[in-house]
Design a protein around this motif. Structure first.
Motif, mmCIF file in Angstrom:
data_model
loop_
_atom_site.group_PDB
_atom_site.id
_atom_site.type_symbol
_atom_site.label_atom_id
_atom_site.label_comp_id
_atom_site.label_asym_id
_atom_site.label_seq_id
_atom_site.Cartn_x
_atom_site.Cartn_y
_atom_site.Cartn_z
ATOM 1 N N LYS A 1 -8.639 -3.252 -0.945
ATOM 2 C CA LYS A 1 -7.995 -2.036 -1.460
ATOM 3 C C LYS A 1 -7.035 -1.578 -0.356
ATOM 4 O O LYS A 1 -7.487 -1.202 0.719
ATOM 5 N N ILE A 2 -5.759 -1.691 -0.659
ATOM 6 C CA ILE A 2 -4.796 -1.345 0.406
ATOM 7 C C ILE A 2 -4.268 0.065 0.156
ATOM 8 O O ILE A 2 -3.706 0.340 -0.894
ATOM 9 N N GLY B 1 0.789 -1.223 0.000
ATOM 10 C CA GLY B 1 0.000 0.000 0.000
ATOM 11 C C GLY B 1 0.821 1.272 0.000
ATOM 12 O O GLY B 1 0.302 2.363 0.212
#
Ligand SMILES: Nc1ncnc2c1ncn2[C@@H]1O[C@H](COP(=O)(O)OP(=O)(O)OP(=O)(O)O)[C@@H](O)[C@H]1O
Ligand SMILES: [Mg+2]
Length: 328
Positions: free
Chosen positions: A327-328, A310
Motif C-alpha cells: 500500500k503506497i 503514491g
C-alpha cells in the motif's frame, strides 16, 4: 538559399552564475527551416527566448536584415512586443493563449482594433481574425472559446497570431510534442506553406524523423555551447546524434542485451483503474527491463505513474513489489 535574415553572435547568458549559453551562434536565412537541436538543457529555448525578447542576453549581438538598406543591422530586443514589431514571433512549448477568451480576442489581445468612438471594433476584429485563421486553413468561428479547441487547433491559432504580427521569423519550440500524427501532418503542411511565403522558421525538436523531413539546415548545441551548423542533406541522423551527445553512438547504453527472467517480476500493477469507467491496467516489470508506457495526452500515463508513486490514492486494484502486495 536566400539572404541571411537574422544573425545571433557570441551570445552568452547565465542564470544565477550558471552558464546556460556560452558564446553561441545562429544565423537564419530567408524561407529556411532551421532546426535547433541538442539534449535537454542544451540552451535551445533560452536562445530563442533571447531572440524573442523574453530574456535579456548578458552579451553578444543580434543582427536583423534591414529591407530598406538590404544589410544586417544590430537591433536591441528588450520585450516580446518589440520582437513582434520587428517580425519575430514564437510559439512556446507551453502555449500562451487565454482559455476563457475567444479566438479573435486572443489573437488581438492588447491591440484590438477600435472604432471612431474608441470602442473595440468587434466586427473588424472578427473579420481580421478570420483572415488570419484562413492562412493556416483553420475553419473555426473566431468567436469560439479557446478552451473548446484541441491542442492541434490551439497551436494553429498561435501560428495565425504570429502571422497577424506580419512575422518574418517564427520560432516553434517542440511543436509536435503533444500532437497526434494527423495534427502533426497538418502542421507540417502549414510549415511548408510558410516557407514558400519566405517566412523563416526556427524549429526545435527532439524528433529526428521530422527534423530530417522538414529542415534545410541544422544547428547543434551541447551544454550551452555551439557545436556546428550543417546542411541537412549532407548529414545523417547518427552524425547529428553524435554532435548532440559528444561521443559515438555505439558508446550509448546497449539495448536488448539484458536477459530477462520472466519469473523475476519486480513490480506488478494489477487491475488498477486510472479513470472512472476506464479499463483496468495490468502490467509486469521484470528485473533489468526498461518498460515503456505509451499513449497520447490524456491517455492516463501520468495518472498511472502518480498512483504507482503514491501521489494519488489507488481507487481499485493492487500493486506488488517483489511479489508482495504494497500500500503506497
Ligand atoms: N529561467 C531560468 N532560470 C534558471 N535556469 C534556467 C532558466 N531557464 C533555463 N535555465 C537553465 O538553462 C539551461 C538551458 O535550458 P533551456 O531550457 O534553454 O534548454 P533546452 O535546450 O531548451 O532544453 P529542453 O530540450 O529540455 O527544452 C538549463 O540548464 C536550464 O536549467
Ligand atoms: Mg526547451
Amino acid at each position: 538559399m536566400g539572404r541571411t535574415i537574422v544573425e545571433l553572435d557570441h551570445i552568452t547568458k547565465s542564470f544565477a552564475g550558471i552558464k546556460a549559453l556560452d558564446n553561441v551562434h545562429l544565423d537564419l536565412q530567408e524561407g529556411e527551416l532551421h532546426a535547433l537541436m541538442g539534449e535537454n538543457g542544451a540552451g535551445k529555448s533560452t536562445l530563442m527566448k533571447i531572440l524573442t525578447g523574453v530574456y535579456s542576453k548578458d552579451s553578444g549581438t543580434i543582427k536583423l536584415l534591414n529591407e530598406a538598406s538590404d544589410s544586417l543591422e544590430e537591433v536591441s530586443i528588450r520585450t516580446p512586443l518589440q520582437a513582434q514589431q520587428l517580425g519575430i514571433s514564437m510559439v512556446f512549448q507551453e502555449f500562451n493563449l487565454l482559455d476563457n477568451m475567444n479566438i479573435a480576442e486572443n489573437i488581438f489581445l492588447g491591440r484590438e482594433p477600435v472604432d471612431s468612438k474608441h470602442c473595440i471594433d468587434t466586427r473588424k476584429m472578427y473579420a481580421d481574425a478570420k483572415k488570419w485563421l484562413d492562412k493556416v486553413h483553420l475553419d473555426v468561428d473566431p468567436k469560439e472559446k479557446v478552451s473548446e479547441l484541441s491542442v492541434g487547433f490551439k497551436q494553429l491559432v498561435e501560428i495565425a497570431k504570429c502571422l497577424s504580427f506580419n512575422a518574418r521569423i517564427i520560432v516553434l519550440d517542440e511543436p509536435t510534442a503533444s500532437l497526434t500524427d494527423n495534427e502533426a501532418e497538418t502542421l507540417f503542411s502549414i510549415i511548408r506553406e510558410l516557407k514558400a511565403n519566405h517566412i523563416s522558421i526556427v524549429y526545435i525538436s527532439h524528433r529526428m524523423e521530422e527534423v530530417f523531413e522538414l529542415s534545410d539546415r541544422i544547428t547543434v548545441f551541447r551544454d550551452g555551447k555551439y557545436i556546428d551548423t550543417v546542411d541537412r542533406e549532407h548529414f545523417n541522423e547518427d552524425q547529428i546524434i553524435q554532435m548532440m551527445i559528444g561521443r559515438k553512438l555505439q558508446e550509448t547504453i546497449p539495448r536488448g542485451e539484458a536477459v530477462i527472467d520472466q519469473n523475476d517480476v519486480v513490480l506488478e500493477v494489477r487491475n488498477v483503474q486510472v479513470y472512472k469507467r476506464s479499463k483496468p491496467v495490468n502490467l509486469k516489470l521484470y528485473r533489468k527491463e526498461i518498460l515503456g508506457i505509451f499513449g497520447l495526452v490524456g491517455a492516463g500515463r501520468t495518472e498511472l505513474s502518480r498512483v504507482i508513486f503514491g501521489i494519488d490514492p489507488i481507487g481499485q486494484g493492487e500493486i506488488f513489489i517483489d511479489g508482495k502486495e504494497v500500500k503506497i
